[in-house]
Enzyme design. Sequence first.
Site, PDB file in Angstrom:
ATOM      1  N   HIS A  97      42.342  47.150  39.992  1.00  0.00           N
ATOM      2  CA  HIS A  97      41.251  46.898  39.177  1.00  0.00           C
ATOM      3  C   HIS A  97      39.770  46.184  39.876  1.00  0.00           C
ATOM      4  O   HIS A  97      38.877  46.388  40.476  1.00  0.00           O
ATOM      5  CB  HIS A  97      41.375  45.703  37.808  1.00  0.00           C
ATOM      6  CG  HIS A  97      39.868  45.660  37.445  1.00  0.00           C
ATOM      7  ND1 HIS A  97      40.211  45.969  36.230  1.00  0.00           N
ATOM      8  CD2 HIS A  97      39.535  44.106  37.258  1.00  0.00           C
ATOM      9  CE1 HIS A  97      38.676  45.262  35.629  1.00  0.00           C
ATOM     10  NE2 HIS A  97      38.891  43.745  35.930  1.00  0.00           N
ATOM     11  N   GLU A  98      40.286  45.222  40.652  1.00  0.00           N
ATOM     12  CA  GLU A  98      39.858  44.588  41.989  1.00  0.00           C
ATOM     13  C   GLU A  98      39.119  45.819  43.017  1.00  0.00           C
ATOM     14  O   GLU A  98      37.946  45.289  43.196  1.00  0.00           O
ATOM     15  CB  GLU A  98      40.410  43.480  42.365  1.00  0.00           C
ATOM     16  CG  GLU A  98      40.889  42.567  41.308  1.00  0.00           C
ATOM     17  CD  GLU A  98      39.894  41.981  40.752  1.00  0.00           C
ATOM     18  OE1 GLU A  98      38.254  42.005  40.716  1.00  0.00           O
ATOM     19  OE2 GLU A  98      39.775  41.108  39.559  1.00  0.00           O
ATOM     20  N   HIS A 101      36.377  47.067  41.755  1.00  0.00           N
ATOM     21  CA  HIS A 101      34.735  46.123  41.903  1.00  0.00           C
ATOM     22  C   HIS A 101      34.417  46.901  43.438  1.00  0.00           C
ATOM     23  O   HIS A 101      33.488  46.529  43.263  1.00  0.00           O
ATOM     24  CB  HIS A 101      35.365  45.245  41.430  1.00  0.00           C
ATOM     25  CG  HIS A 101      35.109  44.966  39.845  1.00  0.00           C
ATOM     26  ND1 HIS A 101      34.354  45.095  39.057  1.00  0.00           N
ATOM     27  CD2 HIS A 101      35.950  43.613  39.502  1.00  0.00           C
ATOM     28  CE1 HIS A 101      34.483  44.728  37.668  1.00  0.00           C
ATOM     29  NE2 HIS A 101      36.165  43.981  37.605  1.00  0.00           N
TER      30      HIS A 101
END
Length: 182
Positions: A97-98, A101
């Site tokens: 997920h990170e 980003h």
Amino acid sequence: GSGITFTLHSIDRVKNNTWFAMSMGSPAEQTAKAALAVDPARVLNIYTAGPANNVLGWAYFPWSYPETHVMHGLVLLHSTLPGGSAKPYNLGDTATHELGHYLGLFHTFQGGCRAPGDYVSDTFDEATPAYGCPQLRDSCPTPGLDPVWNFMDYTDDACMDEFTGNQATRAWDQWVAYRLGK
């Protein structure tokens, strides 16, 4: 499918209780990354920590800092790593997920039910983050079920298993724009 790959550079272990308790944007984060970062323009630095307030992790968007800036990288709650104690977020998908980003992807619920949402046309609109694994969730009046399987939502790790084709394209476009020595 994005063409972006990573190879292990090194594993370094440092014990520092102040750095371990870092929070996003804090002096502890800045100091730790200034001391520990390895060539941020070419190396994805991943830091494990114990941030407060149920924070699972964070990463800055590629446009947030110049590509050589030490603030780039992922910070992960140590117990979200595979086998950690942060159930149901302990299968390693916080890192995925990170990484999204870090590569310029927004949450699938970005902007709620309003365009342009997450700036990706093949993720259906989602009003708010999803938790657990609500497989038939449909929070917006626009067509399509919420993308609860997507790594950029907040569902349990066991539920997440995909980036869409257009997310891969966006990630590659952001990689080219911000991460290739520009």
